[in-house]
Every structure is written in C-alpha cells, then in structure tokens.
Scaffold this active site. Structure first.
Site, PDB file in Angstrom:
ATOM      1  N   GLU A 139       0.745  -1.038  -0.257  1.00  0.00           N
ATOM      2  CA  GLU A 139      -0.155   0.275   0.142  1.00  0.00           C
ATOM      3  C   GLU A 139       0.939   1.108   0.504  1.00  0.00           C
ATOM      4  OE1 GLU A 139      -4.360  -0.310   1.766  1.00  0.00           O
ATOM      5  OE2 GLU A 139      -3.153   0.026   3.380  1.00  0.00           O
TER       6      GLU A 139
ATOM      7  N   HIS B 173       7.606 -26.548  -0.119  1.00  0.00           N
ATOM      8  CA  HIS B 173       7.161 -27.706  -0.522  1.00  0.00           C
ATOM      9  C   HIS B 173       5.821 -27.277  -1.284  1.00  0.00           C
ATOM     10  CE1 HIS B 173       9.779 -31.078   2.110  1.00  0.00           C
ATOM     11  NE2 HIS B 173       9.906 -29.584   2.175  1.00  0.00           N
TER      12      HIS B 173
ATOM     13  N   LYS C 282     -14.206   1.384  -2.743  1.00  0.00           N
ATOM     14  CA  LYS C 282     -14.441   2.078  -1.513  1.00  0.00           C
ATOM     15  C   LYS C 282     -16.118   2.132  -2.242  1.00  0.00           C
ATOM     16  CE  LYS C 282     -11.547   2.202   2.434  1.00  0.00           C
ATOM     17  NZ  LYS C 282     -10.893   2.970   2.785  1.00  0.00           N
TER      18      LYS C 282
HETATM   19  O1  PA5 Z   1      -2.438   1.835   5.814  1.00  0.00           O
HETATM   20  C1  PA5 Z   1      -4.204   2.325   5.520  1.00  0.00           C
HETATM   21  O2  PA5 Z   1      -4.075   3.241   6.217  1.00  0.00           O
HETATM   22  C2  PA5 Z   1      -5.139   1.461   5.366  1.00  0.00           C
HETATM   23  O3  PA5 Z   1      -5.043   0.191   5.175  1.00  0.00           O
HETATM   24  C3  PA5 Z   1      -5.897   1.166   6.576  1.00  0.00           C
HETATM   25  O4  PA5 Z   1      -5.879   0.396   7.247  1.00  0.00           O
HETATM   26  C4  PA5 Z   1      -8.147  -0.065   6.477  1.00  0.00           C
HETATM   27  O5  PA5 Z   1      -8.410   0.926   5.006  1.00  0.00           O
HETATM   28  C5  PA5 Z   1      -8.213   0.716   7.700  1.00  0.00           C
HETATM   29  O6  PA5 Z   1      -8.699   1.659   7.715  1.00  0.00           O
HETATM   30  P1  PA5 Z   1      -9.347   2.251   9.675  1.00  0.00           P
HETATM   31  O7  PA5 Z   1      -8.824   2.123   9.849  1.00  0.00           O
HETATM   32  O8  PA5 Z   1      -9.367   3.970   8.870  1.00  0.00           O
HETATM   33  O9  PA5 Z   1     -10.734   1.669   8.906  1.00  0.00           O
END
Ligand code: PA5
Length: 471
Positions: free
Chosen positions: A296, A325, A439
């Site tokens: 990410e 394996h 989203k």
């Molecule tokens: O790294 C990030 O910002 C995302 O992966 C969030 O952790 C994830 O989308 C969850 O978001 P939130 O903590 O706002 O629910």
C-alpha cells in the site's frame, strides 16, 4: 543499553553479484550509484520525521502517559474478560495479529485459562457472514470486550461489525453495553469518535499523523498487546533502539537504508516481487503485516511530480519450511523477478530433539539425535544456498530470539525501509488512492447518500456478455 548481540541483523550478501552471479546480482558500483539518492531520501526522512503523516516515527518516544492508561485499562480487561476481540481491517488489524502471533503462545486460544493468563484473542478483519456467525457461536458476551479500531472512523467493514456487536450488547445489557466496547480512532475526524462520545465508550486515539499501516506502535497495537500480557514498554524500546541505530544517512551503517537502497536497485533491475519468508511460525503474520505496508505504501501510479511511474514491488508471504514444499520450486527456477527475504531466528523459545528410531532405515535415522531447531536452520541455509546458486537475489534478517524487544526492532526496521524506499521512489508513501475507488463503488452499490453519480457511472458500464460465462 541493549547489547549488540540482542540487535537484529541484516545481511544482503546474496543480493550481490559476487555471490549470486554477475547477470542478476548487484555490484558495489550499483550501490555507489544510488548512494546519493539514498542519502537524499534519508535527509528527507530526517527533516520530516514527526511531521505530516510521519508521526509514527515518534511513537516510541512520546507515549508515556498513553502507555500508563493502556496498561491500566488492559489490567481491568484481563481481570474481567475471557475474550478480547479486535474489530478492524488493514492497518487496524494486521499489526495486532502479527504481534500476537509473535509474542504469545502459538496455541494461545487453546491453552487452559490457568496457563493462558490472558483472554482469548480474536481479530475480525473480514465481513464474511459465516465468520461473524461462527465467532458469535463461541463467544460468551458477558465476558468479552471488543476493541473497535478504525483510524478514519468510517470504514464500512469495521462499522458494520460495530453495529452488529453493539446491537447484541444493547439487547443483552442495555446501558451497560458500553462496558464491553473500547474505541480506537482519530480524536477529531470520522464517525466513530462521535459515536464513542454519544455512547460513552472508553476511547484511545490514533494520532492524526499516523496512518493505518504505520500504527502498530500506537494504541492500535499497544492495547491488544497489553491485554495479552505483552511487554509493550519493551516493544517500544526495541523500536526506539532500531530507530536510533538508523540515524545515519549512510548505506554501510544504516541497515534499513541499505535494505531500501538494495531493493530500489533490484526493482530497477526488474525484481517486481518481494517474497517475505520467515522461518518461524511466530513470525508468520509479520509477513502479512509487511505485505500491506510494502504494497500500500509503494504501489503508486504517479510520483510526487505527477509523473506516471507505476511504482511498487508485489509482496508475497511465504513460510519456511512449509512453503519449501509449495513455492520454492518457482522461486528457484521461475522468472528472475523476485527478491526473497529470509527471516531467521538464532534461538527458538523451545528445543525439541528428534527421537531415536527406524535404525533399519538409514535415510530416516540420520535425523535421530538432531533437533528440530537444527533441521529448520539447515533447511533455511539450504534454501538460501539453492536460491543463490540459481542466481536468485535473497537477503536475510536475523532475530537473536523472538521477544518484545526484537519484534519492536523488526517493526521499526520494515517501517523505516518502506519510508526510505518511498522517498527514493519519490512517491507519496502514506496515501492509498487506489483503494478509494473500490470503497466509493461499494458505497454506491449500498445506496449511500452522496454517491448517486458513482451509482449512475456504475449502471452505465457495459452489460456482461453471457458468451464469456460458462456454467
Ligand atoms: O494503511 C491504511 O491506511 C489502510 O490500510 C487502513 O488501515 C485500512 O483501510 C483501515 O482503515 P481504518 O483504520 O480507517 O478503518
């Protein structure tokens, strides 16, 4: 003062041409060529640490009061409950899971209460209805505390879970329902903070400059860890130790910078895949946490100048020896597109000797008298050798043992490596625009107000052609 022997080690010999061959390997010349870029990335990091979305860098140093509150709260929870359930996803789930797996008994939930000495632990990071139904089948609500964690305070998956659980709790306990839920969220933004105030929930805050995947050392990770009896002060000390060890902008002494710079060179040589392969079940979920962090943070279409770069390296999780394996055939003989990171442990927390027997079968009995510890270490060494011989880039991170201090170091190592790599790629390490579209479409599909245009866009897409659907 932590002894050098307790420090994690980073070894990138097998990234180098001397070991892995001139065709694929890196040379000192390659490293010298990115030295200035790495130093620049480090200088950028140094100048900006603690600001903007880099608030995570200061978490090992600025939470004294918060840690007190967390320890106090955790003690109360440990006393009254049999199960502690995290409701969260992504960065609000992977860190708590990784640290739990690393530092608790590997069969924690199955241990009798007298040996467990902490509540059972569940992290619900999906909205599969069967999973939620199965959780509800096993929980005794009376003796359960839920920790709803969402930095944004509006993630659909987490908020759906919250709605379901709060409804059940209110039906069961009326006004006392709030005793069973703790919220961890942003202090100012999002819906959860408003809900938490209205429902009078105990609340911990995710600092505004700390994004989900960089939040494990904030209350996101510290509260669950403390409830489980993990030494969170030691976890933070380990992170601080590694951070301090990486203060120089020099590849030869800063291990996270060396890791980022060599991955950067590897990416430029077409190594598009980063395999994270711990040789310890305790670190299995650390690979999951790393995958989100690396994917990410670095997977970006444009750089900071707005140029199209399609940056990133696809992280893949594997487990030694299990995946020898399953995956290693591909890693050894498939495309030359990977860097494999082995995570080794010098001293496991158990030692098991392989029993005598099968004397009439020498190809079995050669194992007798050795330990599983020797077997796993030899298998890692052997896999490392096979990859290297086949000109496959690999590197090794070694933990002297898995404890709160070394896990804190490891978390900080990967966060620093990611931050440096992002700076070298000149991308925004801390956003995730690619996740937003999915989203928004979900909101449109569920009829959320304000997403009518997105729903219209969706409805205008071409119908699926039955020609391409086979049943
Ligand atoms: O790294 C990030 O910002 C995302 O992966 C969030 O952790 C994830 O989308 C969850 O978001 P939130 O903590 O706002 O629910």
């Amino acid at each position: 003062m932590v002894k050098k022997a307790e420090s994690i080690r980073f070894d990138y010999n097998n990234m180098m041409s001397v070991y892995v061959g001139a065709k694929e390997g890196l040379t000192d010349k390659d490293i010298n060529a990115v030295k200035a870029k790495a130093a620049e990335a480090h200088a950028y990091f140094k100048a900006n640490r603690g600001t903007g979305m880099m608030g995570w860098t200061e978490l090992p140093y600025n939470q004294t009061e918060i840690v007190k509150d967390i320890l106090f709260t955790a003690k109360k929870i440990r006393r009254k409950c049999d199960a502690f359930v995290v409701l969260g996803i992504g960065g609000s789930a992977l860190g708590p899971m990784a640290v739990f797996q690393a530092l608790c008994h590997l069969r924690h939930n199955e241990l009798p209460k007298s040996k467990r000495k902490a509540p059972k632990f569940y992290v619900e990071d999906n909205v599969d209805p069967e999973r939620m139904a199965s959780l509800l089948d096993i929980l005794n609500l009376e003796k359960t505390v839920f920790n709803v964690i969402t930095k944004s305070g509006s993630t659909s998956e987490t908020m759906s879970q919250y709605l379901i659980i709060m409804d059940l709790l209110k039906k069961a306990y009326g006004e006392d329902a709030s005793e069973h839920i703790i919220a961890t969220t942003d202090e100012q933004k999002g819906n959860l903070i408003k809900i938490a105030k209205a429902e009078n929930l105990k609340t911990f805050f995710v600092p505004s400059g700390v994004g989900g995947r960089f939040s494990e050392l904030s209350p996101v990770g510290l509260l669950p860890a403390a409830v489980l009896g993990i030494d969170i002060k030691e976890l933070l000390k380990g992170a601080a130790f590694l951070d301090r060890a990486c203060r120089k902008g020099d590849i030869r002494s800063n291990m996270a910078l060396a890791a980022a710079a060599t991955q950067y060179i590897a990416m430029n040589k077409g190594k598009n895949i980063s395999v994270m392969m711990p040789y310890a079940d305790s670190l299995r979920l650390m690979a999951d946490w790393y995958c989100q962090l690396w994917a990410e943070s670095l997977g970006k279409a444009v750089n900071k100048k707005g140029e199209t770069v399609y940056a990133g390296q696809t992280p893949v999780k594997a487990l030694g020896v299990t995946d020898q394996h399953s995956q290693v055939q591909l890693y050894t003989e498939g495309p030359f597109d990977k860097v494999v990171t082995f995570i080794a442990v010098d001293k496991y927390r158990a030692e098991i000797e392989i029993s005598d027997g099968c004397e009439e079968y020498p190809s079995v009995s050669f194992l007798c008298g050795h330990t599983l510890n020797e077997l796993i270490a030899c298998e890692m060494e052997a896999t490392e050798y096979a990859l290297t011989k086949n000109e496959r880039l690999n590197r090794r991170i070694t933990l002297p043992e898995v404890n709160a201090h070394t896990v804190g170091q490891l978390l900080m190592f990967f966060m620093l490596e990611t931050a440096y790599a992002g700076a070298m790629l000149h991308i925004d390490t801390y956003n995730q625009p690619g996740v937003e579209e999915g989203k928004n479409v979900t909101y449109a599909l569920l009829g959320r107000a304000g997403y009518e245009e997105k729903a219209a866009e969706l409805n205008a897409r071409p119908e699926k052609n039955p020609k391409y659907i086979i049943s």
